[in-house]
Design a protein around this motif. Structure first.
Motif, short mmCIF file in Angstrom:
data_model
loop_
_atom_site.label_atom_id
_atom_site.label_comp_id
_atom_site.label_asym_id
_atom_site.label_seq_id
_atom_site.Cartn_x
_atom_site.Cartn_y
_atom_site.Cartn_z
N ALA A 208 6.25 -51.88 -2.52
CA ALA A 208 7.00 -50.63 -2.52
C ALA A 208 6.26 -49.50 -1.82
N ASP A 209 4.95 -49.69 -1.57
CA ASP A 209 4.15 -48.63 -0.95
C ASP A 209 4.26 -48.61 0.57
N VAL A 210 4.80 -49.67 1.17
CA VAL A 210 4.83 -49.74 2.63
C VAL A 210 6.25 -49.87 3.14
N THR A 211 6.45 -49.40 4.34
CA THR A 211 7.71 -49.55 5.04
C THR A 211 7.41 -50.08 6.43
N VAL A 212 8.44 -50.48 7.14
CA VAL A 212 8.27 -51.08 8.46
C VAL A 212 8.72 -50.10 9.53
N ARG A 213 7.89 -49.92 10.54
CA ARG A 213 8.21 -49.09 11.69
C ARG A 213 8.07 -49.95 12.94
N GLU A 214 9.09 -49.94 13.79
CA GLU A 214 9.03 -50.71 15.03
C GLU A 214 8.52 -49.82 16.16
N VAL A 215 7.52 -50.33 16.86
CA VAL A 215 6.88 -49.57 17.94
C VAL A 215 6.73 -50.48 19.16
N PRO A 216 6.57 -49.90 20.36
CA PRO A 216 6.41 -50.73 21.55
C PRO A 216 5.13 -51.55 21.56
N ALA B 52 3.75 -49.02 7.66
CA ALA B 52 3.46 -47.60 7.49
C ALA B 52 3.62 -47.24 6.02
N ALA B 53 3.13 -46.07 5.66
CA ALA B 53 3.23 -45.61 4.27
C ALA B 53 4.67 -45.23 3.95
N ALA B 54 5.21 -45.81 2.87
CA ALA B 54 6.58 -45.48 2.45
C ALA B 54 6.64 -44.12 1.77
N GLY B 55 5.51 -43.66 1.27
CA GLY B 55 5.40 -42.35 0.64
C GLY B 55 3.96 -41.89 0.72
N ASP C 133 6.16 -57.39 9.04
CA ASP C 133 7.40 -56.86 8.50
C ASP C 133 7.43 -56.90 6.98
N ALA C 134 6.27 -57.19 6.35
CA ALA C 134 6.14 -57.19 4.90
C ALA C 134 4.67 -57.04 4.56
N ILE C 135 4.37 -56.63 3.33
CA ILE C 135 2.99 -56.37 2.95
C ILE C 135 2.17 -57.66 2.92
N ASP D 170 -0.26 -60.58 2.64
CA ASP D 170 -1.59 -60.76 2.05
C ASP D 170 -2.29 -59.43 1.75
N LEU D 171 -1.72 -58.31 2.20
CA LEU D 171 -2.36 -57.02 1.96
C LEU D 171 -2.05 -56.47 0.57
N GLU D 172 -1.19 -57.14 -0.19
CA GLU D 172 -0.91 -56.67 -1.54
C GLU D 172 -2.18 -56.71 -2.38
N GLY D 173 -2.47 -55.63 -3.05
CA GLY D 173 -3.69 -55.54 -3.84
C GLY D 173 -4.83 -54.87 -3.10
N TRP D 174 -4.70 -54.74 -1.77
CA TRP D 174 -5.71 -54.00 -1.02
C TRP D 174 -5.53 -52.51 -1.30
N SER D 175 -6.49 -51.70 -0.89
CA SER D 175 -6.41 -50.27 -1.11
C SER D 175 -6.80 -49.52 0.16
N LEU D 176 -6.62 -48.21 0.13
CA LEU D 176 -6.93 -47.36 1.27
C LEU D 176 -8.25 -46.62 1.04
#
Length: 207
Positions: free
Chosen positions: A62-70, A48-51, A79-81, A83-89
């Protein structure tokens, strides 16, 4: 001898009738069922977005955080970014909102933000074994006229596959793979022109 007989009778195990045994078994089964039904579902880590995150800016850890869901259905599991590092939204996200696969854009999309469709026979495109996220080279072959031989040239290199699907073929034609390719204005013009003037082959880059 009488004393021995009394000792043996004292060691005898009590008999349990069938009804009592059945009750014990049912009670145990009910206890197990209660444990299974009341046990909390396992949680899955998602990103999820950390900010507040803007669109078009490469992501960092630093842009992502972890949220646990069912359930991670429709979300980005992990639980970490990674291979998505460098990707954009493709659109901004507010703090705490989950990352969605549909919003993520590979680094190649920053330089090639447009999308063009291309249909190629599967025999000329890795037998149709192409998927979103693959990178391909496109070759164009033009037929010679008269004594001139056919000529093949590299039309485009390192093109990102946004999406793909097979049309399954028909009785009247060979199966084709339909590709959505990330392009800029110049590449879009070259691919569009080559579709009408040349025979195209798609080569997957890498494994």
């Amino acid at each position: 001898m009488a004393l021995v007989g009394m000792r043996r009778r004292g060691l005898a195990l009590p008999r349990v009738d069938r009804r009592t045994m059945a009750g014990i078994v049912l009670a145990a089964a009910a206890a197990v069922a209660v444990l299974v039904l009341t046990r909390p579902a396992p949680m899955v880590p998602t990103l999820a977005a950390a900010g507040d995150l803007p669109a078009g800016v490469p992501l960092t850890g630093a842009d992502v955080t972890v949220r646990e869901v069912p359930s991670a259905a429709g979300l980005v599991e992990g639980d970490a970014i990674g291979d998505l590092e460098g990707w954009s939204l493709a659109a901004p996200l507010a703090a705490g909102e989950p990352l969605l696969p549909s919003l993520l854009r590979a680094p190649a999309r920053l330089d090639q933000p447009d999308v063009i469709a291309l249909a190629v026979p599967e025999t000329q495109a890795v037998l149709g074994r192409l998927a979103a996220g693959d990178v391909v080279d496109i070759y164009a072959t033009t037929r010679g006229t008269g004594l001139e031989p056919a000529a093949t040239e590299l039309l485009a290199a390192g093109v990102y596959v946004v999406d793909s699907r097979s049309d399954g073929g028909s009785l009247s034609g060979a199966p084709e793979i339909e590709l959505l390719l990330a392009v800029d204005g110049d590449l879009a013009a070259r691919v569009a022109a080559a579709r009408h003037t040349a025979e195209l082959d798609v080569v997957r880059v890498g494994p």
